[in-house]
Scaffold this motif. Structure first.
Motif, short mmCIF file in Angstrom:
data_model
loop_
_atom_site.label_atom_id
_atom_site.label_comp_id
_atom_site.label_asym_id
_atom_site.label_seq_id
_atom_site.Cartn_x
_atom_site.Cartn_y
_atom_site.Cartn_z
N VAL A 41 0.98 -1.16 0.01
CA VAL A 41 0.07 -0.06 -0.10
C VAL A 41 0.95 1.18 0.14
O VAL A 41 1.82 1.30 0.78
CB VAL A 41 -0.90 -0.07 1.41
N VAL A 42 0.62 2.21 -0.83
CA VAL A 42 1.44 3.34 -1.17
C VAL A 42 0.75 4.66 -0.44
O VAL A 42 -0.25 4.97 -0.95
CB VAL A 42 1.78 3.55 -2.54
N THR A 43 1.38 5.11 0.56
CA THR A 43 0.79 6.29 1.02
C THR A 43 1.36 7.61 0.18
O THR A 43 2.69 7.61 -0.23
CB THR A 43 1.21 6.62 2.53
N VAL A 44 0.55 8.48 -0.22
CA VAL A 44 0.91 9.68 -0.93
C VAL A 44 0.70 10.98 -0.46
O VAL A 44 -0.50 11.34 0.41
CB VAL A 44 -0.04 9.53 -2.26
N GLY A 45 1.64 11.71 -0.49
CA GLY A 45 1.35 13.38 0.02
C GLY A 45 2.23 14.25 -1.05
O GLY A 45 2.88 13.80 -2.15
N ILE A 46 2.33 15.59 -0.46
CA ILE A 46 3.23 16.40 -1.38
C ILE A 46 4.43 16.94 -0.55
O ILE A 46 4.31 16.82 0.52
CB ILE A 46 2.25 17.63 -1.75
N SER A 47 5.58 17.24 -1.39
CA SER A 47 6.75 17.46 -0.86
C SER A 47 6.73 18.69 -0.13
O SER A 47 5.71 19.60 -0.36
CB SER A 47 7.87 17.28 -1.61
N GLU A 48 7.53 18.91 0.87
CA GLU A 48 7.80 20.13 1.77
C GLU A 48 8.08 21.32 0.71
O GLU A 48 7.36 22.43 0.86
CB GLU A 48 8.99 20.09 2.46
N TYR A 49 8.85 21.00 -0.44
CA TYR A 49 8.97 22.00 -1.50
C TYR A 49 7.62 22.62 -2.05
O TYR A 49 7.39 23.66 -2.33
CB TYR A 49 9.90 21.49 -2.38
N ALA A 50 6.81 21.50 -2.54
CA ALA A 50 5.44 21.56 -3.15
C ALA A 50 4.66 22.40 -2.13
O ALA A 50 4.03 23.52 -2.45
CB ALA A 50 4.89 20.46 -3.39
N GLN A 51 4.71 22.26 -0.78
CA GLN A 51 3.69 22.80 0.02
C GLN A 51 3.86 24.17 0.16
O GLN A 51 3.21 25.31 0.33
CB GLN A 51 3.52 22.24 1.39
N GLN A 52 5.33 24.17 0.27
CA GLN A 52 5.87 25.91 0.20
C GLN A 52 5.60 26.89 -1.13
O GLN A 52 4.99 27.83 -0.79
CB GLN A 52 7.28 26.04 0.47
N GLU A 53 5.62 25.97 -2.05
CA GLU A 53 5.30 26.73 -3.58
C GLU A 53 3.85 27.14 -3.61
O GLU A 53 3.28 28.11 -4.04
CB GLU A 53 5.78 25.84 -4.58
N ILE A 54 3.03 26.17 -3.12
CA ILE A 54 1.62 26.13 -3.25
C ILE A 54 0.93 27.35 -2.11
O ILE A 54 0.17 28.11 -2.46
CB ILE A 54 0.70 25.01 -3.00
N GLY A 55 1.72 27.31 -1.03
CA GLY A 55 1.20 28.46 -0.06
C GLY A 55 0.21 27.92 0.73
O GLY A 55 -0.31 26.78 0.69
N ASP A 56 -0.69 28.94 1.53
CA ASP A 56 -1.78 28.51 2.46
C ASP A 56 -2.74 27.49 1.66
O ASP A 56 -3.45 28.18 0.89
CB ASP A 56 -2.34 29.69 2.78
N ILE A 57 -2.63 26.34 1.95
CA ILE A 57 -3.82 25.29 1.57
C ILE A 57 -5.27 25.37 2.20
O ILE A 57 -5.10 25.57 3.33
CB ILE A 57 -3.26 23.98 1.76
N VAL A 58 -6.15 25.75 1.34
CA VAL A 58 -7.75 26.05 2.01
C VAL A 58 -8.75 24.89 1.57
O VAL A 58 -9.62 24.89 2.34
CB VAL A 58 -8.08 27.35 1.61
N PHE A 59 -8.22 23.85 0.98
CA PHE A 59 -9.43 22.89 0.41
C PHE A 59 -8.34 21.77 -0.32
O PHE A 59 -7.59 22.18 -1.07
CB PHE A 59 -10.28 23.66 -0.31
N VAL A 60 -8.91 20.69 -0.05
CA VAL A 60 -8.23 19.37 -0.62
C VAL A 60 -9.30 18.76 -1.22
O VAL A 60 -10.24 18.07 -0.58
CB VAL A 60 -7.27 18.60 0.15
N ASP A 61 -9.46 18.31 -2.67
CA ASP A 61 -10.47 17.86 -3.27
C ASP A 61 -9.95 16.14 -3.44
O ASP A 61 -9.34 16.07 -4.34
CB ASP A 61 -11.01 18.42 -4.65
N LEU A 62 -10.19 15.45 -2.30
CA LEU A 62 -9.56 13.93 -2.21
C LEU A 62 -10.33 13.02 -3.43
O LEU A 62 -11.61 13.26 -3.38
CB LEU A 62 -9.61 13.46 -0.83
N PRO A 63 -9.63 12.07 -3.79
CA PRO A 63 -10.31 11.27 -4.67
C PRO A 63 -11.19 10.31 -3.80
O PRO A 63 -11.22 10.24 -2.42
CB PRO A 63 -9.00 10.27 -5.20
#
Lengths: 362, 126
Positions: free
Chosen positions: B22-44
């Protein structure tokens, strides 16, 4: 953003100060400007609860001088331009078809001298439009935009911070201008803004504007970027020309009918706007609040009972109201109508609301 | 438990951590910094079949929407409900509690060809 791509971008006098403060820079209509510093949400909060400052040096300053100044401004504006000294008037500048060219504030410094503050992306267009229509008027039109830096200091504590450096600011009425001397330079302060909060916008020559930025920063005012500015202005229901008006809409369609004074002396666009007022129009800039999670964006389609009734022009996540949007929607859509906005292929329920979404006492 | 060091990476800035197929998936530290304040995640949706490289999730920040791609093929077997309630968790703990979803890998060999942290970081410097 890649430094090698920034050479052709215009820099404001506050560019170095913004970089030093950690600004994430972007290309904004050819200007190299910060979209955010540490966090858009934190910057939004600072402006709604305390004070924040924005580098708005890219905005345009156009002088109109001469004995026909007021008559000329009346001719190129839809609103009645105030004659009272130091008062400013928000108005739309429209073409013969009544379509919005720009929205601007004209400040009366004297009967023969007005300062018109315009949108950055429209400076050249506005100046050309003024020149083209100045025939028969005794006026001199000067684009002075490159000589001014400009800071918008906004928020419930903005006046307190401003008054510590610029005496008398606290006594200014909203939408007035005052000549100032600061850090050995002459400039202007106006009690205006684009955030829905009280505040001032200060225009000074390049060196003095950097000095002001440093002083405000040392006093604790938070540097804010274009990202927070867009959320704040959208919450306040303010039009973003070029996005919410794209050269084919009238002030009526843009939900700014209050800036059109049809019964004043003749002005450009008057015939078209008079006709439109009688005939009506199909769509109007309308506010929507999502009633389920999601973030509407420019271009999202708006549906009512499966039929497309509009398109989003501006949408964002508001910390106060969650997903909010403005877009052109059919005028026969009832108040409080329930609609669906298509976001990433999914239909998210939303409700039509009156703008502004956010209303402070200003 | 997944960490930045023991995870693998896609060039599109997702991290992946395989445990028992089973593969757990997320986004990298670099990506979260680039994206900025995350306000909503549309999960599968759980049960969705995905193929490697397929857009299967959207992260919304104040200023933009970012598509998240499945690093491996398989079936979505779990999503992180905690980020529904608190999307900023992805900003605060991109490599930990801010994971997004889990895929039951159909082709475990796809996992092997993902980048290690060092190689992923090298792609950021380019």
């Amino acid at each position: 953003m890649n430094p090698e791509n920034t050479e052709n971008l215009k820099k404001t006098p506050l560019c170095a100060a913004c970089l030093e403060a950690g600004g994430k820079m972007v290309d904004f209509h050819g200007w190299f400007l910060p979209v955010q510093f540490d966090s858009i949400l934190a910057e939004h909060k600072a402006v709604r609860e305390a004070a924040g400052m924005f580098d708005v040096s890219h905005m345009g300053q156009i002088w109109v001088e001469g004995k026909d100044t007021w008559k000329f401004l009346q001719y190129v504006n839809t609103n009645i331009i105030k004659r009272t000294q130091f008062k400013g008037t928000y108005s739309h500048i429209v073409d013969e078809k009544g379509h919005i060219i720009d929205d601007a504030i004209s400040f009366a410094l004297s009967p023969e001298k007005y300062l018109v503050v315009v949108n950055a992306a429209c400076i050249d267009k506005d100046v050309a439009w003024f020149h083209k229509n100045a025939a028969g008027f005794s006026v001199k039109i000067t684009n002075d935009s490159d000589n001014w830096g400009m800071i918008a200091l906004q928020g419930p504590k903005a006046i307190e911070y401003a008054a510590a450096l610029i005496p008398g600011v606290q006594d200014m009425a909203r939408f007035t201008i005052k000549k100032i001397e600061l850090f050995g330079a002459e400039g202007y302060v106006t009690r205006t803004g684009y955030t829905g909060e009280d505040g001032v916008e200060v225009m000074l020559p390049p060196r003095a504007i950097v000095h002001l930025w440093d002083e405000l920063k040392a006093a604790g005012v938070k540097p804010c970027g274009l990202g927070a500015r867009d959320v704040l202005r959208l919450e306040a229901g303010y039009l973003l020309n070029g996005v919410d008006a794209t050269g084919t809409q009238s002030p009526y369609e843009a939900n700014c009918g209050w800036v059109v004074k049809l019964d004043k002396d003749y002005f450009i666009g008057q015939d078209a706007l008079s006709a439109q007022k009688v005939k009506g129009y199909r769509q109007r800039l309308t506010g929507f609040v999502l009633t389920a999670p999601g973030v509407p964006r420019e271009g999202c389609k708006i549906f009512k009972d499966g039929k497309e009734v509009g398109r989003v022009t501006s949408g964002t996540f508001s910390p106060l109201f969650k997903g909010i949007a403005m877009g052109y929607a059919d005028t026969d859509l009832p108040e409080d109508a329930t609609v669906e906005i298509e976001i990433h292929g999914r239909l998210i329920p939303a409700k039509k609301v009156k703008t502004p979404f956010y209303q402070n006492r200003v | 438990m997944h960490t930045a060091e023991n995870s693998k990476y896609a060039k599109t800035h997702e991290w992946a951590y395989m445990d028992n197929g089973v593969v757990t998936v997320g986004i990298s530290e670099y990506a979260q910094q680039e994206i900025g304040d995350i306000v909503f995640v549309d999960l599968p949706k759980i049960g969705t079949a995905v193929t490697a490289g397929q857009n299967c999730c959207v992260i919304e920040s104040v200023k933009s929407a970012s598509e998240i791609y499945a690093p491996v093929s398989g079936e979505i077997v779990e999503v992180n409900e905690a980020v529904n309630a608190d999307p900023a968790l992805v900003n605060r703990a991109a490599h930990g509690d801010g994971w997004l979803f889990k895929i039951k890998a159909a082709k475990p060999e796809e996992y092997d060809v993902l980048l290690d942290l060092k190689t992923y970081k090298e792609t950021l410097d380019k």
